[in-house]
Design an enzyme around this catalytic site. Structure first.
Site, PDB file in Angstrom:
ATOM      1  N   ASP A 183      -7.367  -5.377   1.859  1.00 20.60           N
ATOM      2  CA  ASP A 183      -6.625  -4.554   1.088  1.00 20.60           C
ATOM      3  C   ASP A 183      -7.401  -3.671   0.347  1.00 20.60           C
ATOM      4  O   ASP A 183      -8.447  -4.028  -0.227  1.00 20.60           O
ATOM      5  CB  ASP A 183      -6.125  -5.371  -0.136  1.00 20.60           C
ATOM      6  CG  ASP A 183      -5.274  -4.703  -1.211  1.00 20.60           C
ATOM      7  OD1 ASP A 183      -4.971  -3.478  -0.753  1.00 20.60           O
ATOM      8  OD2 ASP A 183      -4.867  -5.280  -2.161  1.00 20.60           O
ATOM      9  N   GLU A 216      -3.573  -3.772   4.124  1.00 24.92           N
ATOM     10  CA  GLU A 216      -2.961  -3.430   2.770  1.00 24.92           C
ATOM     11  C   GLU A 216      -3.197  -2.029   2.405  1.00 24.92           C
ATOM     12  O   GLU A 216      -4.517  -2.102   2.021  1.00 24.92           O
ATOM     13  CB  GLU A 216      -2.732  -4.524   1.781  1.00 24.92           C
ATOM     14  CG  GLU A 216      -1.771  -4.363   0.611  1.00 24.92           C
ATOM     15  CD  GLU A 216      -1.803  -5.723  -0.123  1.00 24.92           C
ATOM     16  OE1 GLU A 216      -1.610  -6.860   0.555  1.00 24.92           O
ATOM     17  OE2 GLU A 216      -2.038  -5.818  -1.452  1.00 24.92           O
ATOM     18  N   GLN A 248      -0.805  -9.787  -8.979  1.00 22.67           N
ATOM     19  CA  GLN A 248      -1.169  -8.686  -9.778  1.00 22.67           C
ATOM     20  C   GLN A 248      -2.209  -9.081 -10.725  1.00 22.67           C
ATOM     21  O   GLN A 248      -2.514  -8.578 -11.913  1.00 22.67           O
ATOM     22  CB  GLN A 248       0.109  -8.269 -10.573  1.00 22.67           C
ATOM     23  CG  GLN A 248       0.092  -6.959 -11.297  1.00 22.67           C
ATOM     24  CD  GLN A 248      -0.119  -6.025 -10.035  1.00 22.67           C
ATOM     25  OE1 GLN A 248       0.880  -5.708  -9.205  1.00 22.67           O
ATOM     26  NE2 GLN A 248      -1.262  -4.984  -9.816  1.00 22.67           N
TER      27      GLN A 248
HETATM   28  C1  MUC Z   1      -3.726  -6.129  -5.078  1.00 27.73           C
HETATM   29  O1  MUC Z   1      -3.184  -6.892  -4.039  1.00 27.73           O
HETATM   30  O2  MUC Z   1      -3.919  -5.064  -4.596  1.00 27.73           O
HETATM   31  C2  MUC Z   1      -5.166  -5.137  -7.505  1.00 27.73           C
HETATM   32  C3  MUC Z   1      -4.627  -3.910  -7.722  1.00 27.73           C
HETATM   33  C4  MUC Z   1      -3.305  -4.227  -8.062  1.00 27.73           C
HETATM   34  O3  MUC Z   1      -2.459  -3.403  -8.382  1.00 27.73           O
HETATM   35  O4  MUC Z   1      -3.061  -5.519  -7.651  1.00 27.73           O
HETATM   36  C5  MUC Z   1      -4.447  -6.201  -7.545  1.00 27.73           C
HETATM   37  C6  MUC Z   1      -4.311  -7.163  -6.388  1.00 27.73           C
HETATM   38 MG    MG Z   2      -2.959  -4.764  -2.913  1.00 22.77          MG
END
Ligand code: MUC
Ligand code: MG
Length: 367
Positions: A191, A217, A294
């Site tokens: 991600d 991601e 989140q």
């Molecule tokens: C994620 O999946 O990105 C970090 C920033 C955000 O918006 O969520 C987290 C985890």
């Molecule tokens: Mg993410």
């Protein structure tokens, strides 16, 4: 049954191990606990995590919008009338986690009133979810140590690695170290939180071609529509939209526009009502989903688990449900326990959230 009061309680619990990623860092779970009270004594609960780097909300803005705008707009209405409550909240744009916490608290009330768990109310597909753990920025060997510890201690065998740093070799080395340490015992995906450009993303993916990544991601900015489409066209793995799909309409645009091929469903930003719409939309579009995180505490993780277990497609992949492991404490009287890499849905009516009032008193910031 009528809504009589909506509370927005700020609390702060430090992280033992902060999470650092391309768009920000979280050292303290400074969230808002939303409690919706009814005239027959039922109380629905959920949490809203402020993520200014993603949605622009802060702890203060969530408290303010819930107490000053949403509470007066929905007090006196029935918790069953979720569409009406949503229409009232939708008069205020944005504020996704504030709206979602109110929505999930309503479902908690409905479950308690009907004696049914939220998972069953939503769809009741299964009673468990496999857990995926998110690994924040660190040195390659330290991140491999962390993954190994998670596998050995909790049986977690799916890892989402935060990438998006430059030079890209930093993150490539991390993914390689984890794959070399744990081999094919684990699933690995990445991600980028929009940290790389499209060309950096393409180079990094080429360098990691032999690492059997299962998904990628938000590697580059959500607004870089053409770059995202270019990446999707050359990639052999699904491209997961996260920050770029805060609403069902965003999902339609991203998927039909060819700039993503999968979506992350986060109950923290779409609650249960709108997450249902995202789920149904994904099914209609024929795309896979993953339950995202989140950086929720145990309250938020329990909400994600309740939703993820409700449907076949949301429970098919491991859900990101373990960020709370890095917190120094939490609010549930009965803590969540991950074993054999799984979390079990609570069978109690509603969400089964048993808030430890002493802990809430200790961590709340408004008294
Ligand atoms: C994620 O999946 O990105 C970090 C920033 C955000 O918006 O969520 C987290 C985890
Ligand atoms: Mg993410």
């Amino acid at each position: 049954m009528k809504i009589t009061q909506v509370e927005a309680i700020p609390f702060a619990i430090p992280y033992r191990k902060p999470l650092v990623f391309a768009s920000g860092e979280v050292h303290t779970a400074a969230h808002i606990l939303v409690r919706v009270h009814t005239d027959d004594g039922l109380v629905g609960t959920a949490e809203a995590p402020p993520r200014p780097f993603t949605y622009g909300e802060t702890q203060a803005s969530i408290k303010e919008v819930v107490e000053s705008i949403f509470a007066p707009a929905i007090t006196g209405e029935s918790p069953y009338d979720r569409e009406l409550v949503h229409a009232r909240m939708a008069r205020t744009i944005a504020n996704p986690t504030a709206k979602s916490a109110v929505d999930m608290a309503l479902w908690d009330i409905i479950g308690q009133a009907t004696g049914v768990s939220v998972t069953q109310l939503l769809g009741g597909f299964t009673d468990r979810m496999q857990v995926s753990h998110m690994l924040g920025f660190d040195e390659p060997e330290k991140m491999a140590d962390e993954a190994e510890r998670m596998l050995e201690t909790f049986g977690i065998s799916t890892f989402k690695v935060k990438v998006g740093r430059t030079p890209i070799e930093l993150d490539v080395a991390v993914c390689r170290a984890i794959r070399e340490r744990l081999g094919d015992r684990i699933e690995l995906y990445i991600d980028g939180n929009r940290g790389w450009t499209a060309s950096e993303s393409a180079r990094a993916l080429r360098k990691m071609d032999d690492l059997d990544l299962s998904m990628a991601e938000e590697l580059n900015p959500a607004d870089d529509v053409l770059g995202r489409r270019w990446l999707v066209e050359q990639s052999t793995i699904p491209f997961v939209a996260d920050e770029s799909v805060s609403t069902p309409a965003d999902v339609t645009r991203e998927i039909l526009g060819g700039s993503a091929t999968m979506v992350s469903i986060k109950t923290a930003r779409t609650g249960f009502t709108t997450s249902q719409r995202v789920h149904h939309l994904a099914e209609s579009l024929g795309i896979e989903v993953v339950m995202g995180n989140q950086i929720d505490g145990q309250v938020g993780s329990l909400c994600s688990l309740a939703f993820g277990a409700a449907y076949q497609s949301t429970s098919r992949r491991a859900g990101e449900l373990s960020n709370f492991l890095d917190m120094s404490d939490d609010l549930l009287a009965t803590p969540l326990e991950i074993s054999n890499g799984e979390l079990l849905v609570r069978q109690a009516p509603g969400l089964g959230l048993d808030i430890d009032e002493d802990k809430l008193t200790r961590y709340r910031q408004d008294r």
